[in-house]
Scaffold this motif. Structure first.
Motif, mmCIF file in Angstrom:
data_model
loop_
_atom_site.group_PDB
_atom_site.id
_atom_site.type_symbol
_atom_site.label_atom_id
_atom_site.label_comp_id
_atom_site.label_asym_id
_atom_site.label_seq_id
_atom_site.Cartn_x
_atom_site.Cartn_y
_atom_site.Cartn_z
ATOM 1 N N THR A 180 0.853 -1.185 0.000
ATOM 2 C CA THR A 180 0.000 0.000 0.000
ATOM 3 C C THR A 180 0.886 1.230 0.000
ATOM 4 N N THR A 181 0.411 2.376 -0.480
ATOM 5 C CA THR A 181 1.199 3.615 -0.509
ATOM 6 C C THR A 181 0.352 4.767 0.006
ATOM 7 N N ASP A 182 1.058 5.867 0.419
ATOM 8 C CA ASP A 182 0.323 7.076 0.770
ATOM 9 C C ASP A 182 0.240 7.951 -0.470
ATOM 10 N N GLY A 183 -0.235 9.188 -0.315
ATOM 11 C CA GLY A 183 -0.258 10.106 -1.444
ATOM 12 C C GLY A 183 1.137 10.610 -1.754
ATOM 13 N N VAL A 184 1.269 11.482 -2.751
ATOM 14 C CA VAL A 184 2.568 12.032 -3.144
ATOM 15 C C VAL A 184 3.035 13.004 -2.074
ATOM 16 N N ASP A 185 4.211 12.771 -1.499
ATOM 17 C CA ASP A 185 4.766 13.648 -0.473
ATOM 18 C C ASP A 185 5.532 14.783 -1.138
ATOM 19 N N ASN A 186 5.406 15.987 -0.575
ATOM 20 C CA ASN A 186 6.074 17.160 -1.140
ATOM 21 C C ASN A 186 6.731 17.981 -0.047
ATOM 22 N N TRP A 187 7.849 18.580 -0.379
ATOM 23 C CA TRP A 187 8.548 19.481 0.532
ATOM 24 C C TRP A 187 8.801 20.794 -0.192
ATOM 25 N N ALA A 188 8.617 21.918 0.513
ATOM 26 C CA ALA A 188 8.913 23.234 -0.061
ATOM 27 C C ALA A 188 9.442 24.126 1.049
ATOM 28 N N ALA A 189 10.585 24.737 0.826
ATOM 29 C CA ALA A 189 11.171 25.627 1.826
ATOM 30 C C ALA A 189 10.361 26.911 1.910
ATOM 31 N N GLY A 190 10.212 27.431 3.119
ATOM 32 C CA GLY A 190 9.583 28.730 3.290
ATOM 33 C C GLY A 190 10.505 29.815 2.763
ATOM 34 N N SER A 191 10.004 31.028 2.629
ATOM 35 C CA SER A 191 10.807 32.106 2.054
ATOM 36 C C SER A 191 11.045 33.230 3.056
ATOM 37 N N VAL A 192 12.177 33.878 2.861
ATOM 38 C CA VAL A 192 12.528 35.089 3.603
ATOM 39 C C VAL A 192 12.859 36.121 2.538
ATOM 40 N N SER A 193 12.013 37.133 2.368
ATOM 41 C CA SER A 193 12.201 38.050 1.246
ATOM 42 C C SER A 193 11.568 39.410 1.538
ATOM 43 N N PHE A 194 11.980 40.397 0.735
ATOM 44 C CA PHE A 194 11.447 41.746 0.838
ATOM 45 C C PHE A 194 10.791 42.144 -0.475
ATOM 46 N N GLY A 195 9.783 42.993 -0.370
ATOM 47 C CA GLY A 195 9.217 43.620 -1.555
ATOM 48 C C GLY A 195 10.016 44.874 -1.881
ATOM 49 N N ALA A 196 9.544 45.626 -2.841
ATOM 50 C CA ALA A 196 10.236 46.858 -3.234
ATOM 51 C C ALA A 196 10.129 47.902 -2.124
ATOM 52 N N ASN A 197 11.236 48.605 -1.884
ATOM 53 C CA ASN A 197 11.223 49.696 -0.907
ATOM 54 C C ASN A 197 10.423 50.867 -1.462
ATOM 55 N N ALA A 198 9.943 51.689 -0.579
ATOM 56 C CA ALA A 198 9.273 52.915 -1.013
ATOM 57 C C ALA A 198 9.865 54.087 -0.233
ATOM 58 N N PRO A 199 10.616 54.967 -0.868
ATOM 59 C CA PRO A 199 10.964 54.929 -2.290
ATOM 60 C C PRO A 199 12.053 53.898 -2.583
ATOM 61 N N ALA A 200 12.196 53.545 -3.845
ATOM 62 C CA ALA A 200 13.167 52.530 -4.239
ATOM 63 C C ALA A 200 14.526 53.131 -4.602
ATOM 64 N N THR A 201 14.653 54.436 -4.453
ATOM 65 C CA THR A 201 15.898 55.132 -4.803
ATOM 66 C C THR A 201 16.604 55.605 -3.535
ATOM 67 N N ALA A 202 17.746 56.246 -3.705
ATOM 68 C CA ALA A 202 18.498 56.772 -2.565
ATOM 69 C C ALA A 202 17.663 57.788 -1.793
ATOM 70 N N MET A 203 17.816 57.784 -0.485
ATOM 71 C CA MET A 203 17.057 58.722 0.355
ATOM 72 C C MET A 203 17.615 60.130 0.291
ATOM 73 N N PHE A 204 18.953 60.260 0.204
ATOM 74 C CA PHE A 204 19.576 61.579 0.272
ATOM 75 C C PHE A 204 20.507 61.810 -0.914
ATOM 76 N N THR A 205 20.445 62.992 -1.464
ATOM 77 C CA THR A 205 21.447 63.498 -2.392
ATOM 78 C C THR A 205 21.601 64.973 -2.054
ATOM 79 N N ALA A 206 22.660 65.291 -1.354
ATOM 80 C CA ALA A 206 22.829 66.667 -0.870
ATOM 81 C C ALA A 206 24.239 67.154 -1.175
ATOM 82 N N SER A 207 24.349 68.407 -1.548
ATOM 83 C CA SER A 207 25.661 68.997 -1.834
ATOM 84 C C SER A 207 25.695 70.428 -1.309
ATOM 85 N N GLY A 208 26.869 71.051 -1.315
ATOM 86 C CA GLY A 208 27.010 72.418 -0.826
ATOM 87 C C GLY A 208 26.679 72.546 0.651
ATOM 88 N N LEU A 209 26.962 71.497 1.409
ATOM 89 C CA LEU A 209 26.595 71.488 2.831
ATOM 90 C C LEU A 209 27.524 72.368 3.657
#
Length: 198
Positions: A38-67
């Motif tokens: 006799t057999t069981d059903g099809v066994d499956n394994w899947a690793a969980g994820s550790v991830s980030f979505g896009a930052n808001a904003p997705a660009t540099a926070m600071f661009t400053a000159s002449g300080l």
């Protein structure tokens, strides 16, 4: 005479009996056992994820000159955790990601965390201070000092307990110190948020 004939026939009678016995053993060996599986059903394994979505904003926070002494800025970035596993998120500045010619040592630096979505922090609500709790008046808490204190996940700040599709907003504040040694210097930095599952 008859006795002699009988004595010669006796061995011939023994041969068929012996063959019959051998045949019985062969037949039994070819049908050794019943079986089933006799057999069981099809066994499956899947690793969980550790991830980030896009930052808001997705660009540099600071661009400053002449300080000059007293120049300052504030910016916010919203981080979205998209992993399926619960994780702890920390903020740090890798040594390799701090550049420039020395201004980082004269930029008083502060990091707060909370909620909000505006890049200019107009709707930011603070829930914790991650670096420079004394406030912008503490000249020992510079961008360079932050890099010394928090340059890896192990030494990172925040420790935000993230679950799938949760967000956290980080507020960054800086101010140029009144120190002539900052004259003509530059600084650059790329901050890292890292999540490790818990």
């Amino acid at each position: 005479m008859a006795m002699g004939i009988l004595s010669r026939l006796t061995p011939l009678v023994g041969v068929p009996v012996g063959l019959t016995a051998a045949g019985v053993f062969v037949w039994q060996a070819s049908f050794a056992a019943f079986s089933a599986t006799t057999t069981d059903g099809v066994d499956n394994w899947a690793a969980g994820s550790v991830s980030f979505g896009a930052n808001a904003p997705a660009t540099a926070m600071f661009t400053a000159s002449g300080l000059k002494p007293g120049s300052n800025g504030t910016a916010c970035v919203k981080i979205t955790y998209t992993g399926s596993l619960a994780a702890s998120v920390r903020l740090y500045l890798k040594n390799a990601d701090l550049g420039g010619t020395g201004l980082a040592g004269y930029l008083t630096f502060q990091v707060n965390e909370g909620t909000g979505s505006a890049a200019d922090c107009s709707d930011f609500v603070s829930s914790a201070n991650d670096y420079n709790a004394v406030g912008m008046g503490d000249t020992t808490k510079t961008l360079a000092a932050f890099n010394t204190a928090s340059n890896s996940y192990a030494t990172g700040v925040s420790g935000w307990a993230a679950t799938a599709n949760t967000t956290k907003t980080y507020q960054f504040k800086w101010q140029v110190q009144d120190n002539n040694a900052a004259n003509g210097t530059t600084a650059s930095a790329t901050f890292t948020w890292e999540a490790q599952n818990t």
